[in-house]
Design a protein around this motif. Sequence first.
Motif, PDB file in Angstrom:
ATOM      1  N   CYS A 105       0.826  -1.211   0.000  1.00 29.59           N
ATOM      2  CA  CYS A 105       0.000   0.000   0.000  1.00 29.59           C
ATOM      3  C   CYS A 105       0.858   1.257   0.000  1.00 29.59           C
ATOM      4  O   CYS A 105       0.472   2.288  -0.560  1.00 29.59           O
ATOM      5  CB  CYS A 105      -0.948   0.006   1.196  1.00 29.59           C
ATOM      6  N   PHE A 108       1.790   1.811  -3.583  1.00 32.76           N
ATOM      7  CA  PHE A 108       0.640   2.158  -4.410  1.00 32.76           C
ATOM      8  C   PHE A 108       0.152   3.585  -4.163  1.00 32.76           C
ATOM      9  O   PHE A 108      -0.407   4.217  -5.062  1.00 32.76           O
ATOM     10  CB  PHE A 108      -0.530   1.196  -4.125  1.00 32.76           C
ATOM     11  N   THR A 109       0.338   4.093  -2.951  1.00 36.06           N
ATOM     12  CA  THR A 109      -0.241   5.380  -2.573  1.00 36.06           C
ATOM     13  C   THR A 109       0.150   6.532  -3.497  1.00 36.06           C
ATOM     14  O   THR A 109      -0.717   7.309  -3.913  1.00 36.06           O
ATOM     15  CB  THR A 109       0.109   5.723  -1.115  1.00 36.06           C
ATOM     16  N   VAL A 112      -1.935   6.358  -6.603  1.00 35.93           N
ATOM     17  CA  VAL A 112      -3.321   6.749  -6.369  1.00 35.93           C
ATOM     18  C   VAL A 112      -3.408   8.266  -6.250  1.00 35.93           C
ATOM     19  O   VAL A 112      -4.353   8.887  -6.754  1.00 35.93           O
ATOM     20  CB  VAL A 112      -3.858   6.062  -5.091  1.00 35.93           C
ATOM     21  N   CYS A 129       8.229   0.635  -7.630  1.00 35.90           N
ATOM     22  CA  CYS A 129       7.084  -0.174  -8.022  1.00 35.90           C
ATOM     23  C   CYS A 129       7.545  -1.433  -8.750  1.00 35.90           C
ATOM     24  O   CYS A 129       7.043  -2.536  -8.484  1.00 35.90           O
ATOM     25  CB  CYS A 129       6.157   0.650  -8.909  1.00 35.90           C
ATOM     26  N   VAL A 159      -4.276  -1.919  -2.394  1.00 35.51           N
ATOM     27  CA  VAL A 159      -4.725  -0.833  -3.275  1.00 35.51           C
ATOM     28  C   VAL A 159      -5.817  -0.022  -2.595  1.00 35.51           C
ATOM     29  O   VAL A 159      -5.808   1.220  -2.623  1.00 35.51           O
ATOM     30  CB  VAL A 159      -5.236  -1.403  -4.616  1.00 35.51           C
ATOM     31  N   ALA A 162      -4.429   2.336  -0.054  1.00 37.25           N
ATOM     32  CA  ALA A 162      -3.865   3.532  -0.684  1.00 37.25           C
ATOM     33  C   ALA A 162      -4.976   4.516  -1.044  1.00 37.25           C
ATOM     34  O   ALA A 162      -4.847   5.730  -0.840  1.00 37.25           O
ATOM     35  CB  ALA A 162      -3.070   3.137  -1.929  1.00 37.25           C
TER      36      ALA A 162
END
Length: 312
Positions: A105, A108-109, A112, A129, A159, A162
């Motif tokens: 997470c 992913f943040t 996002v 990533c 996900v 995030a």
Amino acid sequence: MQNWRDAAQRNLWLADAMLLMVAIIWGSSYAVAKQALWFYPVLGFLAIRFGLTFVLLVPQLRGDGRRAIRPGLPLGLVMLCIFLCETWGVMLTTASNAAFLISLCVVFTPFVEWAMLRQRPSNLLFAACLMSLAGVWLLTGGMAISLNLGDGLMIVAAVLRAILVCLTRRLTADREVPPLALTAVQSGVVAAGCLVLGLSLPGGLPALPQSPAFWAAALYLVGFATLFALYVQNLALGRTSATRVSLLMGSEPLFGALIAGLWLEERLTLTQWSGGLLIVVATLGTLRFGRAMAPTVGESRAQTAHPGASVN
């Protein structure tokens, strides 16, 4: 002057020690949750856990705490989805895999944020990533990749975490929303949602479990992995830097894997350990060098009530 410096250094080391303790507690929460699920189904377990959390935090909704109700309701619905994915994910995969995968997470943040706030991540974050993807590939089997349903649910949960962090920032921006009050509202939404879902199923929920092990696990997650952890994090942020907090909390997945090995006798291969370490390195790199600093696993858990653990 020297006495002041000595006192400041002692406070710093105390804050570090407390944060490390929280990382260990959160790491243990995966194994604790997995054990609790031996005695009671997912929906019932979550209803009990977050119902207890709500009852303990409901006094926070007085006065200024009422400001948390409006943003807390939609955030609670997102958190409900997170914990459903996480808890079923922990039940269907190993506790060690769950601990490593949920830490994605943090990586992913920033992406996002890019989608929601139009803030492009730095090139280093793209590299992080790719490193995380390589880590997931190794963790779930390498050349003979076997991503099971539980692993997939943990990635979906990462996900969603995030998304929740970014949505929390958006809905609470320029509002002084007490964090414990926000956690109370979110916990109430999760508990109510799980209770409604559980009772709507054929046969409903079974009778409350009688096992002391189940109730010990539930109280541990509520008392230590949620309330104590939130208190320590807020206290430590006043004594040390956010980066230092991030680095210490980034050790959570390693503790999760170690405790799962000692407690549940789960064993990772050398390939899986390599994958897990790649995920941790990518996470720490994101925290250290990201343009839009992603929250730590700890921060995201606090904002999602982490209650402990994701399922924890």
